[in-house]
Design a protein around this motif. Structure first.
Motif, mmCIF file in Angstrom:
data_model
loop_
_atom_site.group_PDB
_atom_site.id
_atom_site.type_symbol
_atom_site.label_atom_id
_atom_site.label_comp_id
_atom_site.label_asym_id
_atom_site.label_seq_id
_atom_site.Cartn_x
_atom_site.Cartn_y
_atom_site.Cartn_z
ATOM 1 N N MET A 1 52.538 26.939 109.845
ATOM 2 C CA MET A 1 53.401 26.963 110.678
ATOM 3 C C MET A 1 52.886 28.078 111.888
ATOM 4 N N LYS A 2 52.939 27.515 113.205
ATOM 5 C CA LYS A 2 52.243 28.386 114.133
ATOM 6 C C LYS A 2 53.574 28.395 115.171
ATOM 7 N N ARG A 3 53.668 29.653 115.803
ATOM 8 C CA ARG A 3 54.972 29.833 116.682
ATOM 9 C C ARG A 3 54.305 30.366 118.058
ATOM 10 N N ARG A 4 54.915 29.745 119.002
ATOM 11 C CA ARG A 4 54.356 30.094 120.267
ATOM 12 C C ARG A 4 55.290 31.405 120.808
ATOM 13 N N LEU A 5 54.839 32.408 121.326
ATOM 14 C CA LEU A 5 55.429 33.378 121.835
ATOM 15 C C LEU A 5 55.592 33.718 123.301
ATOM 16 N N ASN A 6 56.346 33.861 124.177
ATOM 17 C CA ASN A 6 56.107 34.392 125.513
ATOM 18 C C ASN A 6 56.822 35.757 125.547
ATOM 19 N N GLY A 7 58.092 35.927 125.516
ATOM 20 C CA GLY A 7 58.657 37.375 125.536
ATOM 21 C C GLY A 7 58.490 38.238 124.454
ATOM 22 N N PRO A 8 59.395 39.352 124.505
ATOM 23 C CA PRO A 8 59.192 40.419 123.420
ATOM 24 C C PRO A 8 59.706 39.838 121.964
ATOM 25 N N LEU A 9 59.035 40.522 120.965
ATOM 26 C CA LEU A 9 59.110 40.089 119.551
ATOM 27 C C LEU A 9 59.626 41.286 118.748
ATOM 28 N N LEU A 10 60.832 41.443 118.242
ATOM 29 C CA LEU A 10 61.283 42.400 117.535
ATOM 30 C C LEU A 10 60.737 42.278 116.077
ATOM 31 N N VAL A 11 60.082 43.368 115.404
ATOM 32 C CA VAL A 11 59.718 43.140 113.967
ATOM 33 C C VAL A 11 60.554 44.084 113.377
ATOM 34 N N GLU B 1 56.000 44.049 123.181
ATOM 35 C CA GLU B 1 56.320 43.395 124.394
ATOM 36 C C GLU B 1 55.068 43.039 125.393
ATOM 37 N N PRO B 2 55.047 41.845 125.845
ATOM 38 C CA PRO B 2 53.689 41.314 126.523
ATOM 39 C C PRO B 2 53.883 41.729 128.008
ATOM 40 N N ASP B 3 52.790 42.004 128.795
ATOM 41 C CA ASP B 3 52.877 42.426 129.995
ATOM 42 C C ASP B 3 51.586 41.688 130.614
ATOM 43 N N GLU B 4 51.388 41.769 131.884
ATOM 44 C CA GLU B 4 50.403 41.027 132.572
ATOM 45 C C GLU B 4 48.744 41.742 131.871
ATOM 46 N N ASN B 5 48.929 42.695 131.381
ATOM 47 C CA ASN B 5 47.422 43.381 130.895
ATOM 48 C C ASN B 5 47.392 43.346 129.301
ATOM 49 N N GLY B 6 48.506 42.795 128.616
ATOM 50 C CA GLY B 6 48.259 42.931 127.243
ATOM 51 C C GLY B 6 49.675 42.826 126.358
ATOM 52 N N LEU B 7 49.470 43.699 125.239
ATOM 53 C CA LEU B 7 50.890 43.891 124.657
ATOM 54 C C LEU B 7 51.311 45.536 124.546
ATOM 55 N N ASP B 8 52.274 45.837 124.556
ATOM 56 C CA ASP B 8 53.018 47.032 124.617
ATOM 57 C C ASP B 8 53.596 47.110 123.086
#
Ligand SMILES: [Fe+2]
Length: 275
Positions: A1-11, A206-213
């Protein structure tokens, strides 16, 4: 199962049958406008606290992806304990048997079927990063992996063969980088982090233009109510007190460094993950 993410992910990890904590987590996700697909639970929905059935209902109703924890694996199989692999007769062993029987009586066959069907791994693509969500270790659902165990982390990262692993199980939130790979444990929401704070922890990516925060946050919830319910259910004083004091009733599973940090407030900076 592979999920594609664009916005934030709360873990978030381990709700541990703590309904107040799980509801508080859901409220935060809603407040941030996150869909269930933008949230992830790293397993152990059911454990020490008093609301096993209600937590299963809540998380199924919420619809967030859940990685199978060892607690789900054991309950689905109708096993006799949580499968943490605690040594027979130790405090962890005795405490876990107590809640396990209680939870096992609350849940239905339909809940066990749901648990049996949970994925052991969830793969995400978070361009350009590849992520893998697991519970304990990559092949071993109940492997404890702590921040101080860099050798174990690099071994697991090698097996995972992705950029970022999102893990659970050990109960303590942390971030480690080994080479170009990253290990993130969001901690658990259903128990405090042995840091003398009744609040528990979750993680936001949280993704931004330079990577992940990557940031870690404390979850405040009605821990008095959760502790009271545990006492009413006669689930033993150890973990009920832990909800109030923020201190674990025993430290058997912890490596020396984590043991020494008992009672120390955790303070996290934000972490950057760049391509
Ligand atoms: Fe676990």
């Amino acid at each position: 199962m592979k999920r594609r993410l664009n916005g934030p992910l709360l873990v978030f990890g381990g709700p541990y049958s703590n309904l107040e904590a799980l509801k508080a987590m859901r409220e935060i996700a809603d407040m941030r406008g996150l869909t269930p697909e933008q949230c992830l639970c790293t397993g152990d929905v059911v454990a020490y606290c008093a609301d096993a059935k209600a937590c299963v209902d809540e998380i199924r109703n919420w619809g967030v992806p859940v990685v199978m924890g060892n607690c789900e694996e054991s309950l689905a199989e109708g096993a006799s304990d949580c499968g943490c692999g605690f040594e027979e007769g130790t405090a962890c062993d005795l405490l876990s048997k107590q809640w396990f029987d209680y939870a096992s009586q609350q849940i239905t066959q339909d809940d066990r079927n749901w648990m049996a069907g949970l994925p052991r791994q969830i793969d995400y693509s978070y361009a350009p990063f590849r992520l893998k969500a697991i519970h304990g270790g990559v092949d071993e659902i109940n492997r404890f992996v702590f921040a101080s165990q860099k050798m174990i982390i690099s071994e697991e990262l090698l097996k995972a063969d992705v950029d970022i692993v999102l893990a659970g199980h050990c109960g303590l939130p942390f971030y480690q980088k080994v080479g170009d790979q990253h290990w993130i444990n969001a901690g658990v929401i259903g128990m405090p982090a042995n840091d003398a704070q009744p609040r528990s922890w979750y993680c936001l990516i949280e993704p931004d233009e330079n990577g992940l925060d990557v940031s870690f946050h404390q979850l405040a919830y009605n821990h008095e109510r959760s502790a009271e319910k545990m006492r009413q259910a006669e689930l033993g004083e150890g973990y009920a007190t832990a909800l109030e004091t923020g201190l674990w009733p025993n430290l058997d599973v912890l490596p020396e460094l984590e043991k020494k940090r008992t009672g120390q407030a955790l303070s996290f900076n934000r972490f950057r993950i760049n391509p």
